[in-house]
Design an enzyme around this catalytic site. Structure first.
Site, mmCIF file in Angstrom:
data_model
loop_
_atom_site.group_PDB
_atom_site.id
_atom_site.type_symbol
_atom_site.label_atom_id
_atom_site.label_comp_id
_atom_site.label_asym_id
_atom_site.label_seq_id
_atom_site.Cartn_x
_atom_site.Cartn_y
_atom_site.Cartn_z
ATOM 1 N N ASP A 46 0.859 -1.178 0.000
ATOM 2 C CA ASP A 46 0.000 0.000 0.000
ATOM 3 C C ASP A 46 0.897 1.231 0.000
ATOM 4 O OD1 ASP A 46 -2.352 1.867 0.720
ATOM 5 O OD2 ASP A 46 -3.286 -0.118 0.691
ATOM 6 N N HIS B 294 -3.242 3.813 -3.962
ATOM 7 C CA HIS B 294 -2.627 3.038 -2.880
ATOM 8 C C HIS B 294 -1.197 2.607 -3.228
ATOM 9 C CE1 HIS B 294 -6.156 2.782 -0.261
ATOM 10 N NE2 HIS B 294 -6.867 2.710 -1.369
ATOM 11 N N GLU C 256 -10.511 3.648 -4.770
ATOM 12 C CA GLU C 256 -10.202 4.939 -4.141
ATOM 13 C C GLU C 256 -9.224 5.805 -4.944
ATOM 14 O OE1 GLU C 256 -11.238 4.088 0.487
ATOM 15 O OE2 GLU C 256 -9.191 3.609 -0.120
#
Length: 597
Positions: A245, A299, A363
């Site tokens: 991440d 990420h 995201e």
């Protein structure tokens, strides 16, 4: 006033054996075990373990079998005398042998020191397990793997157990069921096993898992193996490993080790090739596939500093450019990005296999991309695209995803099924043009009532449920970027998780639900808290996915407490969910008629 307490004990092979007698025994009454005072007139004594096996529905087995189960004729056995037979020249005989040794080791843990203290009485029954497995191939567990099994016994001085299954994975589940039928009678100091067993069982859903993030906070391989042990005990079959991440890159890639050198928290907090392969094999012989996730194009941050393919890394104020610090996304216009991804995919496919791959995909922050001059210039000058939000969603993002998927398939030599998290991309009207349902599986993390789930199902996608309103296990703790509680509060109790049934969410399209996963993101968790966050709550969802029971959690409560106790005896620090008094005094704690309040 001082009271003298006399305890007689002996030490045998490191075990301390306390000689004591209980004032209590148990009676089976209306399907539950009632704690009863033993008097001189008591003629029939049942230990708590005996009563649970003979009295509770489905013999107390977790998860509840989908077919039939019957047990009878509890017989004292010599726990040192388990043996097995199978065709020694078959491809899977080595896997069967490993699974059998795990089984014998764990039943000794489950019955404790009695395995050592038990008298070596030659008259005690032995147990022989015969495996009859149809498919002798060594294929890893896949999307269509059959996991059904049956168990039948015949008895004499030797209790002969036959496990029939199409695959090794079904046979392994049969062993797991058997391990729950070996009990220790603490009233008489003996190990018991039913001489008569009949089980027909198999899961409703083929994808039953846990997603674990090991990037926000590092989780030791030892703790990961504990998780896998508990998963096997609960018949979960998928360990979804969120390896990297923005905050860290602990995965040591063969082709790009510099990513871990730049991105790991320390040289000691990494997953080397040897470690990864060891975890994969540890999982496999326990009936579990390990699915890697390399999240992109968001990420990404730590570890990628030297590559020149990212943007927004650690930009401030972070809340403008990402959902949590540090920020970081790929710049899809950088062609060298796809060469690096191809290398990483090759490394992972070589380790994890080519049955399925998780590419993340959630995201994306459009403000980050809009503020990236290199990207916007490329969009306008080379592609002729405008800079409206729709262009980023329906052109830039698909451009990345299409190129990344091509590189993955190139390294795999075939079209590997790709999993993506639900996102703005999967909400788009033209999602089927960007992400063909034949190629993509969508893992849903929005609430179970989100209309996008119905949209995906109507467009013929297969989905995996991880809806955050029931299955996010990091919820209900303190906020870490704000005061108060974290974003997905409240805490999700095992009852909420158990009642999160795919058939209720997907209604008449539950056949498109592959299964589900509980999810633990580790912003506020790690090695020291892993067991209590995951267990026994993940076991609750294990039964929901295995059985899809028609009843609510209240019908499973006593078995859940029993299974939580098993996990603890296996060395899992599973969280307490009731006072032990409730466990040992069944049906005295629930407020009847108020389960849903």
């Amino acid at each position: 006033m001082l009271h003298k307490i006399i305890v007689i004990f002996s030490v045998i092979n490191g075990c301390i054996h306390l000689s004591s007698s209980s004032k209590w025994h148990y009676q089976c009454t209306e399907g539950f075990c009632r704690k009863t005072l033993t008097t001189e007139n008591t003629t029939s004594l049942l230990s708590f373990a005996e009563c649970n096996l003979l009295c509770l529905n489905h013999a107390g087995v977790w998860p509840m079998p989908t077919g039939s189960i019957s047990v009878a004729n509890l017989t004292e056995i010599n726990i040192q005398k388990f043996s097995f037979t199978t065709n020694q020249d078959t491809n899977i005989s080595n896997s069967v042998e490993k699974a059998f040794h795990i089984f014998t080791s764990e039943i000794k843990s489950l019955v404790g020191c009695s395995a050592v203290l038990q008298a070596k009485n030659s008259n005690l029954a032995s147990v022989q397990i015969n495996f009859q497995i149809t498919d002798q191939s060594t294929k890893d567990i896949g999307l269509g793997t059959v996991e059904t099994y049956t168990i039948e016994t015949s008895s004499g001085n030797i209790i002969n157990v036959t496990i029939r299954a199409k695959t090794f994975f079904g046979a392994r589940h049969g062993l797991e069921t058997l391990s729950q039928l070996v009990i220790y009678d603490d009233l008489r100091g003996r190990v018991l096993f039913p001489a008569n067993i009949s089980v027909a069982d198999g899961p409703v859903y083929g994808w039953r898992g846990i997603m674990l993030d090991t990037a926000r906070n590092y989780v030791t391989p030892k703790a990961i193996k504990r998780t896998l042990k508990a998963m096997a005990a609960s018949k979960l079959n998928t360990f979804h490993w969120h390896l990297t991440d923005t905050s860290s890159f602990p995965y040591v890639s063969k082709s790009h080790p510099e990513l871990a050198e730049y991105g790991a928290y320390s040289p000691n907090k990494v997953y080397t090739d040897a470690t990864v392969r060891d975890i994969i094999e540890y999982a496999r012989v326990r009936g579990i596939r390990v699915v890697p996730e390399l999240d992109a194009p968001a990420h990404v941050g730590e570890g990628w500093q030297s590559t020149g393919v990212t943007t927004c890394f650690d930009w401030t104020p972070w809340d403008k450019y990402c959902v949590e610090p540090p920020c970081g996304q790929f710049d899809p216009s950088r062609e060298q990005l796809y060469d690096i991804l191809e290398d990483l995919y090759g490394d992972m496919l070589d380790q994890f296999g080519t049955n399925v791959f998780h590419m993340g995909g959630d995201e994306i922050n459009l403000a980050c991309w809009k503020a990236t001059a290199n990207l916007t210039n490329w969009m306008v000058s080379e592609k002729g695209w405008d800079l409206e939000a729709a262009s980023f969603l329906t052109k830039v993002w698909p451009y990345f995803q299409s190129n990344a998927a091509k590189r993955l398939h190139k390294k795999a030599g075939k079209n590997v099924p790709i999993i993506l998290w639900s996102s703005d991309l999967t909400n788009q009207e033209n999602v089927t043009d960007i992400l063909p349902p034949s190629d993509y599986i969508i893992q849903v993390w929005s609430s179970g009532s989100d209309s996008s789930i119905r949209t995906l199902l109507n467009k013929n996608y297969s989905i995996i449920l991880s809806n955050s309103d029931a299955l996010y296990l990091d919820c209900g703790f303190a906020g870490w970027v704000t005061s108060g509680n974290n974003w997905c509060s409240p805490y999700k109790g095992w009852q909420t998780i158990y009642d999160n049934k795919p058939i209720n969410i997907a209604v008449n399209k539950s056949n498109q639900v592959l299964g589900g996963e509980t999810a633990l993101w580790t912003e506020e968790a790690g090695t020291s808290s892993l067991d209590s966050r995951l267990w026994p709550r993940s076991a609750a969802f294990a039964e929901t996915l295995w059985t899809e029971p028609a009843t609510d959690w209240s019908e499973a409560e006593e078995r859940m407490l029993l299974h939580r106790d098993r996990l603890v005896r296996l060395g899992i620090e599973a969280d307490e969910i009731q006072p032990e008094w409730c466990f040992r005094n069944q049906q005295t704690c629930p407020i009847l008629g108020k389960f849903n309040n």
